[in-house]
Scaffold this motif. Structure first.
Motif, PDB file in Angstrom:
ATOM      1  N   VAL A 273      -5.848   1.419  -8.232  1.00 52.89           N
ATOM      2  CA  VAL A 273      -5.606   2.781  -7.960  1.00 52.89           C
ATOM      3  C   VAL A 273      -7.008   3.631  -7.723  1.00 52.89           C
ATOM      4  O   VAL A 273      -7.916   3.459  -8.517  1.00 52.89           O
ATOM      5  N   SER A 274      -7.029   4.207  -6.567  1.00 52.97           N
ATOM      6  CA  SER A 274      -8.170   4.945  -6.284  1.00 52.97           C
ATOM      7  C   SER A 274      -8.471   6.222  -7.287  1.00 52.97           C
ATOM      8  O   SER A 274      -7.372   6.613  -8.093  1.00 52.97           O
ATOM      9  N   GLU A 275      -9.620   6.995  -7.189  1.00 47.70           N
ATOM     10  CA  GLU A 275      -9.694   8.184  -7.898  1.00 47.70           C
ATOM     11  C   GLU A 275      -9.062   9.146  -6.921  1.00 47.70           C
ATOM     12  O   GLU A 275      -8.900   8.898  -5.639  1.00 47.70           O
ATOM     13  N   PRO A 276      -8.459   9.980  -7.620  1.00 42.12           N
ATOM     14  CA  PRO A 276      -8.099  11.162  -6.638  1.00 42.12           C
ATOM     15  C   PRO A 276      -9.055  11.893  -5.643  1.00 42.12           C
ATOM     16  O   PRO A 276      -9.872  12.136  -6.099  1.00 42.12           O
ATOM     17  N   PHE A 277      -8.426  12.117  -4.338  1.00 44.52           N
ATOM     18  CA  PHE A 277      -9.208  12.846  -3.765  1.00 44.52           C
ATOM     19  C   PHE A 277      -8.766  13.864  -2.613  1.00 44.52           C
ATOM     20  O   PHE A 277      -7.381  13.845  -2.830  1.00 44.52           O
ATOM     21  N   THR A 278      -9.286  14.914  -2.456  1.00 40.55           N
ATOM     22  CA  THR A 278      -8.594  15.770  -1.434  1.00 40.55           C
ATOM     23  C   THR A 278      -8.603  15.304  -0.177  1.00 40.55           C
ATOM     24  O   THR A 278      -9.442  14.683   0.463  1.00 40.55           O
ATOM     25  N   THR A 279      -7.394  15.524   0.479  1.00 39.85           N
ATOM     26  CA  THR A 279      -7.201  15.124   1.847  1.00 39.85           C
ATOM     27  C   THR A 279      -6.434  16.291   2.470  1.00 39.85           C
ATOM     28  O   THR A 279      -5.804  17.181   2.109  1.00 39.85           O
ATOM     29  N   LYS A 280      -6.758  16.631   3.699  1.00 37.95           N
ATOM     30  CA  LYS A 280      -6.326  17.614   4.693  1.00 37.95           C
ATOM     31  C   LYS A 280      -5.121  17.007   5.397  1.00 37.95           C
ATOM     32  O   LYS A 280      -5.128  16.109   6.004  1.00 37.95           O
TER      33      LYS A 280
ATOM     34  N   THR B 192      -4.137  10.104  -4.204  1.00 34.10           N
ATOM     35  CA  THR B 192      -4.599   8.966  -4.641  1.00 34.10           C
ATOM     36  C   THR B 192      -3.959   7.589  -3.928  1.00 34.10           C
ATOM     37  O   THR B 192      -2.686   7.622  -3.755  1.00 34.10           O
ATOM     38  N   THR B 193      -4.981   6.486  -3.492  1.00 37.97           N
ATOM     39  CA  THR B 193      -4.309   5.427  -2.902  1.00 37.97           C
ATOM     40  C   THR B 193      -3.918   4.357  -3.933  1.00 37.97           C
ATOM     41  O   THR B 193      -4.835   4.022  -5.010  1.00 37.97           O
ATOM     42  N   ILE B 194      -2.954   3.524  -3.613  1.00 38.42           N
ATOM     43  CA  ILE B 194      -2.407   2.595  -4.719  1.00 38.42           C
ATOM     44  C   ILE B 194      -2.030   1.302  -3.710  1.00 38.42           C
ATOM     45  O   ILE B 194      -1.471   1.346  -2.667  1.00 38.42           O
ATOM     46  N   SER B 195      -2.620   0.267  -4.203  1.00 39.90           N
ATOM     47  CA  SER B 195      -2.267  -1.072  -3.752  1.00 39.90           C
ATOM     48  C   SER B 195      -1.855  -2.052  -4.672  1.00 39.90           C
ATOM     49  O   SER B 195      -2.562  -2.019  -6.055  1.00 39.90           O
ATOM     50  N   ALA B 196      -1.185  -2.972  -4.317  1.00 34.25           N
ATOM     51  CA  ALA B 196      -0.664  -4.082  -5.276  1.00 34.25           C
ATOM     52  C   ALA B 196      -0.368  -5.439  -4.418  1.00 34.25           C
ATOM     53  O   ALA B 196      -0.175  -5.214  -3.366  1.00 34.25           O
ATOM     54  N   ILE B 197      -0.527  -6.356  -5.109  1.00 29.72           N
ATOM     55  CA  ILE B 197       0.134  -7.698  -4.806  1.00 29.72           C
ATOM     56  C   ILE B 197       1.382  -7.853  -5.135  1.00 29.72           C
ATOM     57  O   ILE B 197       1.765  -8.132  -6.427  1.00 29.72           O
TER      58      ILE B 197
ATOM     59  N   ASN C  10       0.772  -1.317  -0.030  1.00 26.58           N
ATOM     60  CA  ASN C  10       0.039   0.083  -0.091  1.00 26.58           C
ATOM     61  C   ASN C  10       0.914   1.142  -0.065  1.00 26.58           C
ATOM     62  O   ASN C  10       1.918   1.346   0.724  1.00 26.58           O
ATOM     63  N   THR C  11       0.584   2.204  -0.817  1.00 25.16           N
ATOM     64  CA  THR C  11       1.435   3.495  -0.919  1.00 25.16           C
ATOM     65  C   THR C  11       0.321   4.643  -1.320  1.00 25.16           C
ATOM     66  O   THR C  11      -0.786   4.225  -1.681  1.00 25.16           O
ATOM     67  N   VAL C  12       0.557   5.707  -1.475  1.00 27.04           N
ATOM     68  CA  VAL C  12      -0.029   6.680  -1.921  1.00 27.04           C
ATOM     69  C   VAL C  12       0.744   7.802  -2.982  1.00 27.04           C
ATOM     70  O   VAL C  12       2.145   7.733  -2.848  1.00 27.04           O
ATOM     71  N   ALA C  13       0.082   8.282  -3.882  1.00 27.72           N
ATOM     72  CA  ALA C  13       0.381   9.400  -4.633  1.00 27.72           C
ATOM     73  C   ALA C  13      -0.038  10.715  -4.201  1.00 27.72           C
ATOM     74  O   ALA C  13      -1.380  10.819  -3.789  1.00 27.72           O
ATOM     75  N   LEU C  14       0.734  11.525  -3.859  1.00 28.66           N
ATOM     76  CA  LEU C  14       0.246  13.058  -3.143  1.00 28.66           C
ATOM     77  C   LEU C  14       1.005  14.163  -4.120  1.00 28.66           C
ATOM     78  O   LEU C  14       2.253  14.159  -4.026  1.00 28.66           O
ATOM     79  N   ALA C  15       0.048  15.085  -4.610  1.00 32.89           N
ATOM     80  CA  ALA C  15       0.590  16.221  -5.225  1.00 32.89           C
ATOM     81  C   ALA C  15      -0.411  17.248  -5.040  1.00 32.89           C
ATOM     82  O   ALA C  15      -1.525  16.948  -4.799  1.00 32.89           O
ATOM     83  N   GLY C  16      -0.117  18.366  -5.682  1.00 33.13           N
ATOM     84  CA  GLY C  16      -0.934  19.571  -5.572  1.00 33.13           C
ATOM     85  C   GLY C  16      -0.963  19.874  -3.796  1.00 33.13           C
ATOM     86  O   GLY C  16      -1.299  19.236  -2.961  1.00 33.13           O
ATOM     87  N   THR C  17      -0.990  21.044  -3.533  1.00 31.08           N
ATOM     88  CA  THR C  17      -0.942  21.582  -2.338  1.00 31.08           C
ATOM     89  C   THR C  17      -1.587  23.165  -2.301  1.00 31.08           C
ATOM     90  O   THR C  17      -1.099  23.923  -3.114  1.00 31.08           O
ATOM     91  N   GLN C  18      -2.429  23.415  -1.511  1.00 32.41           N
ATOM     92  CA  GLN C  18      -2.934  24.532  -1.146  1.00 32.41           C
ATOM     93  C   GLN C  18      -3.490  24.654   0.247  1.00 32.41           C
ATOM     94  O   GLN C  18      -3.616  23.880   0.824  1.00 32.41           O
ATOM     95  N   LEU C  19      -3.683  25.960   0.532  1.00 37.27           N
ATOM     96  CA  LEU C  19      -4.303  26.091   2.028  1.00 37.27           C
ATOM     97  C   LEU C  19      -5.700  25.437   1.976  1.00 37.27           C
ATOM     98  O   LEU C  19      -6.429  25.653   0.999  1.00 37.27           O
ATOM     99  N   PHE C  20      -6.099  24.878   3.190  1.00 40.18           N
ATOM    100  CA  PHE C  20      -7.415  23.963   3.246  1.00 40.18           C
ATOM    101  C   PHE C  20      -8.439  24.818   3.292  1.00 40.18           C
ATOM    102  O   PHE C  20      -8.379  25.912   4.021  1.00 40.18           O
ATOM    103  N   SER C  21      -9.441  24.562   2.543  1.00 42.63           N
ATOM    104  CA  SER C  21     -10.709  25.356   2.850  1.00 42.63           C
ATOM    105  C   SER C  21     -11.875  24.179   2.543  1.00 42.63           C
ATOM    106  O   SER C  21     -11.581  23.341   1.816  1.00 42.63           O
ATOM    107  N   GLU C  22     -12.894  24.625   2.887  1.00 41.26           N
ATOM    108  CA  GLU C  22     -14.114  23.666   2.879  1.00 41.26           C
ATOM    109  C   GLU C  22     -14.444  23.354   1.114  1.00 41.26           C
ATOM    110  O   GLU C  22     -15.098  22.547   0.697  1.00 41.26           O
ATOM    111  N   ASN C  23     -14.126  24.394   0.342  1.00 42.09           N
ATOM    112  CA  ASN C  23     -14.370  24.334  -1.142  1.00 42.09           C
ATOM    113  C   ASN C  23     -13.201  24.239  -1.749  1.00 42.09           C
ATOM    114  O   ASN C  23     -12.662  25.341  -2.731  1.00 42.09           O
ATOM    115  N   VAL C  24     -12.263  23.232  -1.583  1.00 37.03           N
ATOM    116  CA  VAL C  24     -11.045  23.387  -2.599  1.00 37.03           C
ATOM    117  C   VAL C  24     -11.310  23.159  -4.010  1.00 37.03           C
ATOM    118  O   VAL C  24     -12.088  22.238  -4.414  1.00 37.03           O
TER     119      VAL C  24
END
Length: 110
Positions: free
Chosen positions: A82-89, A98-103, A38-52
């Motif tokens: 591979v999951s769909e990309p989602f916003t995380t705080k 994006t979460t990624i898993s593999a065997i 299990n791993t993740v891809a993480l990119a894109g950064t901005q100040l968190f708000s309720e309407n990112v």
């Protein structure tokens, strides 16, 4: 740091050549258990708000990171999910995740 970044991986380590390092990251490098990776891809950064709102450039960067990770995993694994990309705080920031898993292949020495 422990209080402000409760969902992050927090670390403190000392290396004799470069000194003491402390930090917090929302990224999970890798977790492997019984050939399940299990791993993740993480990119894109901005100040968190309720309407990112993510711009096309940030979404493209996220896809580049996701593609790189999955391409690197292919020779060593199967059943990559591979999951769909989602916003995380993370603290006061928002990231695209994006979460990624593999065997992993059974012939790998863990």
């Amino acid at each position: 740091m422990i209080t402000n970044y409760t969902t992050a991986f927090r670390y403190l380590f000392y290396h004799p050549k470069i000194g003491t390092w402390m930090g917090a990251t929302p990224e999970q490098l890798v977790k492997i258990e019984n050939y399940q990776l299990n791993t993740v891809a993480l990119a894109g950064t901005q100040l968190f708000s309720e309407n990112v709102v993510w711009q096309p450039k940030e979404l493209q960067e996220q896809q580049f990171v996701t593609d790189f990770i999955t391409n690197e995993l292919r020779p060593f694994s199967k059943n990559i999910v591979v999951s769909e990309p989602f916003t995380t705080k993370a603290g006061l920031l928002a990231h695209i995740k994006t979460t990624i898993s593999a065997i992993l292949n059974n012939n790998l020495v863990l």
